[in-house]
Enzyme design. Structure first.
Site, mmCIF file in Angstrom:
data_model
loop_
_atom_site.group_PDB
_atom_site.id
_atom_site.type_symbol
_atom_site.label_atom_id
_atom_site.label_comp_id
_atom_site.label_asym_id
_atom_site.label_seq_id
_atom_site.Cartn_x
_atom_site.Cartn_y
_atom_site.Cartn_z
ATOM 1 N N HIS A 97 0.832 -1.197 0.000
ATOM 2 C CA HIS A 97 0.000 0.000 0.000
ATOM 3 C C HIS A 97 0.867 1.247 0.000
ATOM 4 O O HIS A 97 2.058 1.202 0.279
ATOM 5 C CB HIS A 97 -0.912 0.025 1.234
ATOM 6 C CG HIS A 97 -0.190 0.330 2.519
ATOM 7 N ND1 HIS A 97 0.651 -0.571 3.147
ATOM 8 C CD2 HIS A 97 -0.172 1.454 3.292
ATOM 9 C CE1 HIS A 97 1.147 -0.031 4.244
ATOM 10 N NE2 HIS A 97 0.669 1.208 4.357
ATOM 11 N N GLN B 39 0.309 5.886 0.367
ATOM 12 C CA GLN B 39 -0.514 6.901 1.014
ATOM 13 C C GLN B 39 -0.589 8.148 0.139
ATOM 14 O O GLN B 39 0.237 8.348 -0.754
ATOM 15 C CB GLN B 39 0.053 7.261 2.389
ATOM 16 C CG GLN B 39 0.114 6.088 3.355
ATOM 17 C CD GLN B 39 0.678 6.481 4.701
ATOM 18 O OE1 GLN B 39 0.072 7.231 5.453
ATOM 19 N NE2 GLN B 39 1.866 5.984 5.001
#
Length: 344
Positions: free
Chosen positions: A169, A171
Site C-alpha cells: 500500500h 498513502q
C-alpha cells in the site's frame, strides 16, 4: 476504469478503482465504528519557517498485526477489515489514524492489490496503470478541496523504513501548506529563472539525459541517479515534457509510465543479490502546489536506505541534526549497478 465511491461504518470515504466496468461494489461495512474525533494541529516553526503536524492520536494506530488480522486485506467471513469487499483491484480510503485531518488536510491509504504477499513490483502493467489512474484521480479530487495547497502520493516499503502494515500500500497526503522540500525547490527555481531566463527542472533534466548517470530511458521519461544524490541508491524519474502534476500528463507519457516504473522497482529488488530480502524504499511523487504550477515539474524520487547487503544507512548527526548529507555510494557507481541489474 470504473470508480465506485462508498463509505465505511464511521463515515470515512472509500473509493474502489476497478479494471472492469461491470464490477459491482456494494458490500457494506458492518463494524460498530464511531467517527474519529481526534484532529491534527499544524504548528509553525519560526526559525525554519516550516510547518509541523502534531497528531498525538496516532500513537494508538495499528502496529504490525499478524497477516490474518491485516486491516488492508479484503473482508472474509466474520473477519471485517477496512475493505468490506471480498476482493478488490485498487482501493483508496481515508486513514483511520491521519496525520492531517479536518481543516488541516487529509490522509488517504492506497491499497495496490488485495494480495497480502505481493509488492508493487509484482503488479502487471495493467494493474500498475490502474494505480496511476487512482493517484491521478485522487490528486484532482484532493487538490479541489478547500484549504489544500499540495497533494503528495508516496509509498513506504519495508520495516527498515518504519512501515507498520505489511500489505502492499501507499498513502496520499493533502497538505494545507507547501512542504519544505517543495518550497526550497521553488525558491531555487525562481532564482535560476531570474539568473538565466530558463526553467531549472528543464535544465537539470537536459544535463542528466546527456550524462553518465541515466539508468533507464523511454520515449517520454528518463530515470537517472542525480549528480548530488543523498541516498546510497536514489533515482529520479522525469517526464520529458514538463507538467505540474499527474493530472497534466499527456496520454503517451501516461501510457509509458507503468512499464518504466515497474522496471525501476524490480531493479531495486535485484540490487543486493537474489538471496537478499526485499529492498526497503521510499517512492515519492513531487507535485506542484496550487499556487506554483508554472515553474514546478512533476517528478518521482525513489530511494533506499540500504547501502549494501545487510547494511543500512542511518541518518547521522550531520544529517539529522544539520541536514548535511554524506553519501557512501558515488552516484556514478550507483547508476552502473542499476543498469547491471536490468531485466533480462
Amino acid at each position: 476504469m470504473k470508480k465506485t465511491v462508498t463509505h465505511l461504518a464511521d463515515g470515512r470515504e472509500l473509493v474502489y478503482y476497478d479494471a472492469h466496468d461491470d464490477t459491482v461494489r456494494d458490500a457494506a461495512d458492518p463494524r460498530p465504528l464511531t467517527p474519529v474525533t481526534s484532529a491534527s494541529e499544524i504548528r509553525h516553526d519560526p526559525l525554519l519557517d516550516e510547518h509541523v503536524a502534531i497528531a498525538s492520536h496516532r500513537q494508538g494506530r495499528t502496529y504490525h498485526p499478524p497477516a490474518d488480522s491485516c486491516p488492508l486485506c479484503p473482508s472474509t467471513g466474520d473477519r471485517h477489515s477496512e475493505i468490506p469487499a471480498d476482493a478488490y483491484d485498487v482501493a483508496v480510503f481515508e486513514n483511520r489514524f491521519p496525520s492531517l485531518s479536518g481543516e488541516n488536510g487529509r490522509c488517504e491509504v492506497v491499497c495496490f492489490t488485495s494480495d497480502h504477499t505481493a509488492s508493487f513490483a509484482d503488479l502487471t502493467e495493467e494493474r500498475a496503470a490502474l494505480v496511476v489512474a487512482a493517484w491521478t484521480d485522487r490528486t484532482a479530487a484532493l487538490a479541489a478541496r478547500p484549504g489544500v495547497r499540495q497533494v503528495y502520493c508516496f509509498e513506504n516499503r519495508g520495516t527498515e523504513i518504519g512501515v507498520t502494515l505489511a500489505h502492499p500500500h501507499g498513502q496520499i497526503y493533502a497538505f494545507p501548506f507547501t512542504t519544505p522540500r517543495t518550497a526550497t525547490m521553488l525558491r531555487t527555481a525562481a532564482a535560476h529563472r531570474a539568473r538565466t531566463g530558463r526553467n531549472l527542472f528543464d535544465d537539470v533534466l537536459a544535463r542528466e539525459r546527456a550524462g553518465e548517470r541515466v539508468v533507464l530511458a523511454g520515449e517520454h521519461w528518463t530515470a537517472f541517479v542525480p549528480y548530488a544524490a543523498r541516498w546510497p541508491y536514489e533515482v529520479h524519474l522525469f517526464p520529458h515534457h514538463r507538467v505540474p502534476d499527474l493530472t497534466a500528463l499527456g496520454d503517451a507519457a501516461r501510457a509509458e509510465l507503468p512499464g518504466l516504473y515497474l522496471e525501476l522497482l524490480r531493479r531495486f529488488d535485484r540490487l543486493f543479490g537474489p538471496d537478499a530480502p526485499p529492498t526497503p524504499y521510499i517512492s515519492a511523487w513531487h507535485q506542484a502546489p496550487a499556487d506554483a504550477r508554472d515553474e514546478f515539474a512533476l517528478h518521482l524520487e525513489l530511494f533506499t536506505v540500504r547501502r549494501a547487503s545487510g547494511k543500512l544507512k542511518y541518518l547521522a548527526g550531520t544529517e539529522s541534526g544539520m541536514g548535511a548529507f554524506m553519501n557512501d555510494v558515488s552516484p556514478e557507481s550507483a547508476a552502473d549497478r542499476l543498469r547491471e541489474v536490468a531485466s533480462s
